[in-house]
Design an enzyme around this catalytic site. Structure first.
Site, PDB file in Angstrom:
ATOM      1  N   ILE A   1    -165.648 -88.861  24.767  1.00 42.22           N
ATOM      2  CA  ILE A   1    -165.289 -87.488  25.115  1.00 42.22           C
ATOM      3  C   ILE A   1    -164.163 -87.451  26.134  1.00 42.22           C
ATOM      4  CG2 ILE A   1    -167.552 -86.532  24.571  1.00 42.22           C
ATOM      5  CD1 ILE A   1    -168.259 -86.661  27.528  1.00 42.22           C
TER       6      ILE A   1
ATOM      7  N   GLY B   1    -158.261 -93.890  33.859  1.00 42.27           N
ATOM      8  CA  GLY B   1    -157.517 -95.089  34.193  1.00 42.27           C
ATOM      9  C   GLY B   1    -158.352 -96.351  34.175  1.00 42.27           C
TER      10      GLY B   1
ATOM     11  N   VAL C   1    -165.168 -92.460  28.589  1.00 47.84           N
ATOM     12  CA  VAL C   1    -166.383 -91.705  28.877  1.00 47.84           C
ATOM     13  C   VAL C   1    -167.022 -91.275  27.562  1.00 47.84           C
ATOM     14  CG1 VAL C   1    -167.369 -89.713  30.057  1.00 47.84           C
ATOM     15  CG2 VAL C   1    -165.376 -90.878  31.032  1.00 47.84           C
TER      16      VAL C   1
ATOM     17  N   LYS D   1    -169.550 -93.553  31.757  1.00 51.36           N
ATOM     18  CA  LYS D   1    -168.213 -94.159  31.800  1.00 51.36           C
ATOM     19  C   LYS D   1    -168.375 -95.667  31.686  1.00 51.36           C
ATOM     20  CE  LYS D   1    -164.483 -92.837  33.902  1.00 51.36           C
ATOM     21  NZ  LYS D   1    -163.400 -92.477  34.836  1.00 51.36           N
TER      22      LYS D   1
ATOM     23  N   ASP E   1    -157.196 -88.728  43.531  1.00 54.06           N
ATOM     24  CA  ASP E   1    -156.770 -88.523  42.138  1.00 54.06           C
ATOM     25  C   ASP E   1    -157.228 -87.141  41.676  1.00 54.06           C
ATOM     26  OD1 ASP E   1    -155.492 -89.088  39.784  1.00 54.06           O
ATOM     27  OD2 ASP E   1    -157.115 -90.284  38.935  1.00 54.06           O
TER      28      ASP E   1
END
Length: 396
Positions: A40, A44, A48, A62, A156
Site C-alpha cells: 500500500i 526510503g 508497507v 513496514k 522527513d
C-alpha cells in the site's frame, strides 16, 4: 566478522509472549500475520503492506529487511523501536511492535484506512474546516515530539508521511528510525542520501551547509511545504530536478503561493506558511508558537467539524463504486473469489480495486462454477499485471 544470531537466540525471540496492542510495544510473531500481496506504500527504507493479525485485525507492516542481521545490530534496532513504541499521542501513528525473526525484520503499526494526506486531498474535496483541523493536528503531533525530553525531530515531514484514519483524523509516521534506515541501506546495498529529509521539503541551510546540525527549525520549514502541498494539491517544484531545487531554495525561491486554494478571509494561513519557510531559521516560529496561533482559529471552526466530516463521509461513500467492495455471501463456495460493488453490483477484484470487465465479468457473474470463476479471476489478474490475488476478505 559480524556475529550472526545463534539459533537459540532466535528461539528465545520466538518464545516471547504475544503482546496485546492495548498494553504497549512488544515483539510480533510473523506466523500471526497474513499479508496482502500488493503493497500500500513504499518509502526510503521499506515497503508497507496491509496485513491481518489473527487477534487484532488489520495492521500496517513496514518490511525493512529480509536478510540476516548480526545480534548487536538487532539489539540496537529493538532498542530504537521500543523507544518509539513508548510514544503515545492522538496524532502519531502507534508503533505496536516489531517482527525480528530470521530474514524478516518489520515494523507493525496501526492501519490508517485513508492512506496519506497528500493522496487523500487529491481524491477528495475536503471541506475547509476539516483541512484546518488536519493542519492543526499536524502541529499538535510535531509539537508533542519537539517538547519531549530529549526532543524528537521528525526530519522527513511531508504529505506522504501524514496519514488519515477512518475518522478523518491525521497521524504522523516515519520518524525516529535512524538505525532502521541505516541498516536497511547497509544490508540492502542502497546508497545513503546526502541529507536528511525529502529534497522538496529540505530547508535552505541543509543545501548551503553540509555540516549543519538538525534542529527543530528543519521541521518547521518542512511543515510549511506540507501545508502548501495539501492546499495546492500538487508536489512542490514538480518540474525541477534535485540540483535545481537546492540551487533555487538556497537563494530564497519557494513554491508558488498563488496555487493554494484558501478563502480570501483566511489570510492567517498564508502568513503561517510564509513565516514557517522563512530563509532565516531564527525567524521561523516554533510549533508551540504555531499552536498558540491556531488554537483560537480552531475554536472558531470547532462546531463545523462534525458536519464537515459527515459531508466528506458521504463523498467517500459515493466513491465506493470505484474503491469500496463487499462480500457477496450468497455465492457459496465461490465467495472467496467473487465480490460485488455495493453501488453498481458489478463484479470487482479486491486485488486491484477495479471493476471486472469483458469476458472476465461474464465468467464471474454468470457462472456458479468455482473453477470457471477462478479461471476468470486468473485472466483478470493477468490482464492487469497483478499476479496472484491477495488475501480475500471483506475490508473493514
Amino acid at each position: 566478522m559480524p556475529v550472526v544470531l545463534e539459533p537459540n537466540f532466535m528461539q528465545q525471540q520466538q518464545q516471547t509472549a504475544r503482546i496485546n496492542p492495548s498494553q504497549g510495544f512488544g515483539l510480533v510473531h510473523s506466523c500471526d500475520l497474513t499479508y496482502d500481496k500488493i503493497p500500500i506504500g513504499a518509502g526510503g527504507f521499506g515497503k508497507v503492506y496491509r496485513a491481518h493479525h489473527k487477534d487484532w485485525g488489520d495492521v500496517a507492516v513496514k518490511k525493512v529487511l529480509d536478510t540476516e542481521v548480526p545480534e548487536r545490530q538487532m539489539k540496537e534496532l529493538e532498542k530504537e523501536a521500543r523507544k518509539l513504541g513508548s510514544i503515545s499521542h492522538a496524532n502519531i501513528v502507534r508503533l505496536i511492535g516489531v517482527v525480528m525473526e530470521t530474514n524478516e525484520y518489520a515494523l507493525v503499526m496501526d492501519y490508517m484506512s485513508h492512506g496519506s494526506l497528500f493522496d487523500f486531498v487529491q481524491d477528495h474535496e475536503v471541506p475547509f474546516p476539516l483541512l484546518v483541523q488536519m493542519i492543526y493536528q499536524i502541529i499538535l503531533g510535531v509539537n508533542y515530539l519537539h517538547t519531549r525530553n530529549p526532543a524528537i525531530l521528525h526530519l522527513d515531514l511531508k504529505g506522504q508521511n501524514v496519514l488519515v484514519n477512518e475518522d478523518f483524523n491525521i497521524k504522523l509516521c516515519d520518524f525516529g528510525l535512524s538505525q532502521w534506515r541505516s541498516y536497511s541501506r547497509l544490508y540492502s546495498k542502497k546508497r545513503a542520501p546526502s541529507r536528511a529529509g525529502t529534497a522538496t521539503h529540505v530547508s535552505p541551510i541543509q543545501w548551503d551547509d553540509i555540516n549543519s546540525q538538525p534542529n527543530v527549525k528543519f521541521d518547521v520549514y518542512a511543515f510549511a511545504i506540507v501545508v502548501w502541498e495539501i492546499l495546492a494539491k500538487e508536489t512542490p517544484f514538480k518540474n525541477a530536478d534535485v540540483k535545481l531545487i537546492g540551487f533555487s531554495v538556497s537563494r530564497g525561491q519557494r513554491p508558488d503561493l498563488n496555487k493554494i486554494q484558501v478563502p480570501h478571509t483566511e489570510a492567517w494561513l498564508r502568513q503561517i506558511i510564509t513565516d514557517s519557510w522563512s530563509q532565516d531559521p531564527n525567524m521561523r516560529p516554533t510549533f508551540s508558537d504555531l499552536k498558540g496561533r491556531v488554537d483560537p482559529i480552531m475554536q472558531r471552526y470547532k462546531l463545523q467539524i462534525p458536519a464537515a466530516k459527515r459531508q466528506l463521509s458521504e463523498e467517500c461513500e459515493a466513491k465506493a463504486c470505484d474503491n469500496g467492495f463487499i462480500w457477496n455471501p450468497e455465492e457459496g463456495a465461490a465467495n472467496n473469489l467473487k465480490m460485488n460493488c455495493p453501488k453498481c453490483l458489478k463484479g470487482t477484484c479486491y486485488g486491484c480495486k477495479k471493476h471486472v470487465v469483458g469476458s472476465c465479468t461474464r465468467d464471474w457473474k454468470e457462472s456458479n462454477d468455482p473453477e470457471l470463476q477462478a479461471q476468470g479471476l486468473a485472466k483478470h489478474l493477468e490482464e492487469n499485471g497483478i499476479g496472484e490475488p491477495s488475501v480475500w476478505r471483506s475490508p473493514k
